[in-house]
Scaffold this motif. Structure first.
Motif, PDB file in Angstrom:
ATOM      1  N   ALA A 159      -7.965  -5.650   3.335  1.00  0.00           N
ATOM      2  CA  ALA A 159      -7.928  -6.025   4.594  1.00  0.00           C
ATOM      3  C   ALA A 159      -9.207  -6.218   5.427  1.00  0.00           C
ATOM      4  O   ALA A 159      -9.146  -7.164   6.191  1.00  0.00           O
ATOM      5  CB  ALA A 159      -7.236  -4.901   5.481  1.00  0.00           C
ATOM      6  N   TYR A 171       0.931  -1.010  -0.127  1.00  0.00           N
ATOM      7  CA  TYR A 171      -0.087   0.091  -0.158  1.00  0.00           C
ATOM      8  C   TYR A 171       0.770   1.368  -0.067  1.00  0.00           C
ATOM      9  O   TYR A 171       0.833   2.101  -0.698  1.00  0.00           O
ATOM     10  CB  TYR A 171      -1.190   0.000   1.242  1.00  0.00           C
ATOM     11  N   PHE A 194      -6.655  -1.442  -0.641  1.00  0.00           N
ATOM     12  CA  PHE A 194      -6.157  -1.942   0.595  1.00  0.00           C
ATOM     13  C   PHE A 194      -7.055  -2.127   1.692  1.00  0.00           C
ATOM     14  O   PHE A 194      -7.152  -3.211   2.388  1.00  0.00           O
ATOM     15  CB  PHE A 194      -5.148  -0.793   1.227  1.00  0.00           C
ATOM     16  N   LEU A 195      -8.249  -1.368   1.746  1.00  0.00           N
ATOM     17  CA  LEU A 195      -9.044  -1.400   2.754  1.00  0.00           C
ATOM     18  C   LEU A 195     -10.015  -2.737   2.575  1.00  0.00           C
ATOM     19  O   LEU A 195     -10.324  -3.620   3.401  1.00  0.00           O
ATOM     20  CB  LEU A 195     -10.032  -0.183   2.741  1.00  0.00           C
ATOM     21  N   THR A 203      -6.390   3.062  -1.710  1.00  0.00           N
ATOM     22  CA  THR A 203      -6.647   2.919  -0.424  1.00  0.00           C
ATOM     23  C   THR A 203      -8.039   1.790  -0.351  1.00  0.00           C
ATOM     24  O   THR A 203      -8.276   1.247   0.422  1.00  0.00           O
ATOM     25  CB  THR A 203      -7.160   4.264   0.312  1.00  0.00           C
TER      26      THR A 203
END
Lengths: 500, 173
Positions: free
Chosen positions: B115, B95, B111-112, B108
């Motif tokens: 995750a 990231y 990544f979010l 983002t």
């Protein structure tokens, strides 16, 4: 006097500042309450987002978070037996048994009122004691500052970690991190390895976010299976008869809290545990036994940990020396905003001192307001699953580090210190002394050089002069005592003592 | 302040690594100004690094006296660096690498999504909804309210914001 009062009231009369204090306190309560989020983490991340703000605005938000966070930890301690912050560990001992009996609302109400009383005691002591401490601090020699900083780091290292050697290692590592870059006095390169980007040093905010944000969130990944337990709650106003009845205990433990909070190395967590012990020893016939839902066991730590906030501000503002990790981060924020906490703060910028006192008072009032309302929203937010919360902490840590200088380099530092901090935590090295070391590095370096130059570069003279001042002698003896107490000699002496 | 009698898996190696790091930093501190003067720019770093060397030696010696855990490698990958932690570190690393070039919004979002999907154990739709909501919230708070400059990357954010501003501005006229 009038000037002090008008500075005290700055955040009370400005709707913007009042709104920010309210927002900070509100957020702080949730940050403190949600296990996995800590005030240290929140303030670390927040510094990077607010450092371009006007200092008053940034302080309002951060003071609110600090005050709200210390109180917020009690909520989950009572409801879920999971202290949201270390300062709420003692609260869980009797708060949770109360909740199990269906008295959660009463416990929250009582803890709110007692926290606020504790907070006020802390603020009153701060405003009375700080000017005296500040005057006294003007007589400090450079070596006294140096030794006081060393003492603070050693105390935090010895009280928090599982071995003093690890605590000292962490403190020294922090000091070394703080020296990276060009020497402020001679502009000589230190640990720059020829890299120009390192001339300005490693940003302390990146270290803080890494050590408190990333490492904490990574550690939380070990406990993903712990699910939030739902609690039924409706009424949280305390019985005023109880408030009146327990007021003397609250005032006594608040006084204890403010003293403990003002000592270097001891913060709200130790104050709360000591207050719990005090309540246990002094309450002869509790209505309910301690550990089974005694109200005294709930009131004492809650009053003490909030009183410790005011206490912790005394060395932070008057000496420029933080007592623990949270105040170290806070002190870092003050430096970043161009303030110079220390004995001259009260002489040169008394308006900042009274503004802070006024702002703490306002935040404490907001703790009362938010503490006794909005319980439905609270239960919803606190149940936020870790699977969502942890990625958000990672995201805020990355974005926060980027925002410091709009540079990816700070993200790398943050990440490196985050991973290092993660392993350090798992192997019993505490990250608090690292931050304390980073923040105090410059103060230590400068005062060491001043002291040794005034002693004509002679170590013999340095130690000789040390014993001419009672304060220097006391500080030196305290440092020596901590060191000796960790050697086998001390153990042998302690074993011999009873037989003597 | 009591150390457990048994070591954690990898604790010995970590102790040695810290000793190695301290020695290296001590050498580097010596390079600044040697033992020239007690008030030299290198004196304080040298003292700090010296303290690190001594304290890490104590840690190494103490570690040697403690019991080693059984199943060292297996224990390390379950108790110290479980796959989830390693994956998350790798994910943050990737990231951070792509944040500047791809820009805040796309990097983002990915990544979010990854995750949250990995840690929250819900359906992809649920992860998508949470990710989108969180991203919008964070963008509004930090980019629009706090005015934090975030990397634009491949998304022409400023143009879009200007276009949106014009759109609402012209409607208002």
């Amino acid at each position: 006097m009038m000037e002090a009062l008008s500075n005290f009231a700055i955040s009370w009369v400005s709707p913007e500042l009042m709104g920010l204090t309210a927002l900070g306190t509100f957020l702080g309560i949730y940050v403190g309450a949600i296990p996995g989020l800590s005030v240290t983490m929140a303030v670390s991340i927040l510094i990077s987002f607010t450092f371009s703000w006007d200092v008053n605005h940034a302080l309002c938000l951060m003071v609110g978070i600090y005050m709200g966070g210390v109180y917020g930890g009690s909520r989950t301690a009572i409801l879920l037996n999971m202290p949201g912050a270390p300062s709420a560990i003692a609260t869980a001992l009797d708060g949770y048994p109360m909740a199990q009996k269906g008295e959660a609302g009463q416990a929250i109400g009582l803890s709110t009122v007692m926290s606020v009383i504790g907070g006020f005691v802390g603020i009153i002591v701060l405003s009375i004691a700080a000017p005296f401490v500040s005057d006294f601090a003007l007589t400090f020699q450079p070596r006294d500052y140096m030794m006081m900083a060393i003492l603070g780091i050693m105390l935090v290292g010895s009280l928090a970690g599982d071995s003093l050697a690890k605590g000292i290692f962490c403190g020294a590592l922090g000091m070394l991190i703080g020296t990276v870059g060009l020497d402020p006095l001679t502009a000589e390169e230190r640990f720059t390895f020829g890299v120009v980007e390192l001339w300005n040093g490693i940003n302390p905010v990146a270290v803080m976010i890494g050590m408190f944000g990333i490492s904490e969130a990574l550690t939380q990944l070990h406990h993903m299976e712990k699910a939030a337990v739902r609690q039924k709650l409706d009424k949280i106003l305390p019985a005023w008869r109880d408030v009146y009845k327990y007021l003397p205990l609250s005032l006594q433990t608040s006084t204890l809290g403010v003293i403990v909070g003002a000592l270097p190395g001891t913060g709200g967590d130790i104050a709360a545990l000591m207050a719990y012990d005090y309540a246990k020893r002094t309450t002869k016939n509790p209505e309910v036994p301690f550990g089974q839902g005694a109200k005294e066991g709930l009131i004492a730590p809650e009053a003490a940990n909030n009183a410790a906030v005011g206490g912790a501000y005394i060395p932070m503002l008057t000496l420029g020396i933080p007592g623990d990790a949270v105040t170290a981060v806070f002190l870092g924020a003050l430096f970043i905003h161009g303030l110079n906490p220390g004995p001259m703060l009260l002489a040169e910028q008394p308006e900042m001192f009274w503004f802070t006192v006024g702002n703490l008072t306002l935040a404490n009032i907001f703790v009362l307001i938010f503490g006794l309302t909005g319980i439905r929203l609270f239960t919803k937010i606190v149940e936020c699953p870790k699977g969502v919360l942890i990625p958000l902490i990672f995201l805020l840590s990355v974005v926060g580090s980027y925002a410091i200088n709009n540079s990816v380099t700070d993200i790398w530092w943050m990440l490196a210190f985050g991973v290092l901090g993660y392993f350090m935590k798992l192997y019993g090295f505490q990250v608090g002394p690292v931050i304390l070391g980073v923040i105090l590095s410059r103060l230590l370096d400068e005062n060491w050089r001043r002291a040794i130059i005034s002693d004509q570069e002679s170590l013999g003279m340095f130690f000789g002069n040390l014993f001419h001042s009672p304060l220097s002698t006391f500080l030196f003896a305290a440092i020596a005592l901590i060191l000796v107490s960790q050697t086998p000699l001390w153990g042998m002496w302690k074993k011999k003592k009873p037989s003597a | 302040m009591v150390e457990s009698t048994q070591k954690q898996p990898g604790e010995t190696v970590f102790g040695y690594l810290m000793l190695l790091l301290s020695t290296f930093l001590f050498w580097q501190a010596y390079q600044i100004s040697g033992f020239e003067a007690l008030s030299s720019p290198g004196a304080f770093p040298l003292a700090a690094a010296g303290i690190m060397v001594i304290s890490s030696c104590i840690v190494v010696v103490k570690n040697a006296r403690r019991e080693s855990p059984a199943h060292l490698v297996q224990g390390f990958f379950t108790r110290i660096l479980p796959p989830l932690v390693a994956i998350m570190i790798a994910l943050i690393l990737v990231y951070a690498v792509v944040l500047d070039s791809l820009g805040f919004i796309p990097s983002t979002f990915v990544f979010l999504l990854l995750a949250i999907h990995l840690l929250h154990h819900r359906s992809i739709i649920s992860s998508l909804v949470i990710t989108t909501g969180s991203l919008i919230l964070i963008y509004v708070i930090f980019r629009l309210v706090f005015q934090i400059i975030l990397p634009e990357g491949i998304v022409p954010e400023r143009e879009i914001l200007a276009w949106l501003g014009n759109l609402f501005g012209s409607k208002g006229n």
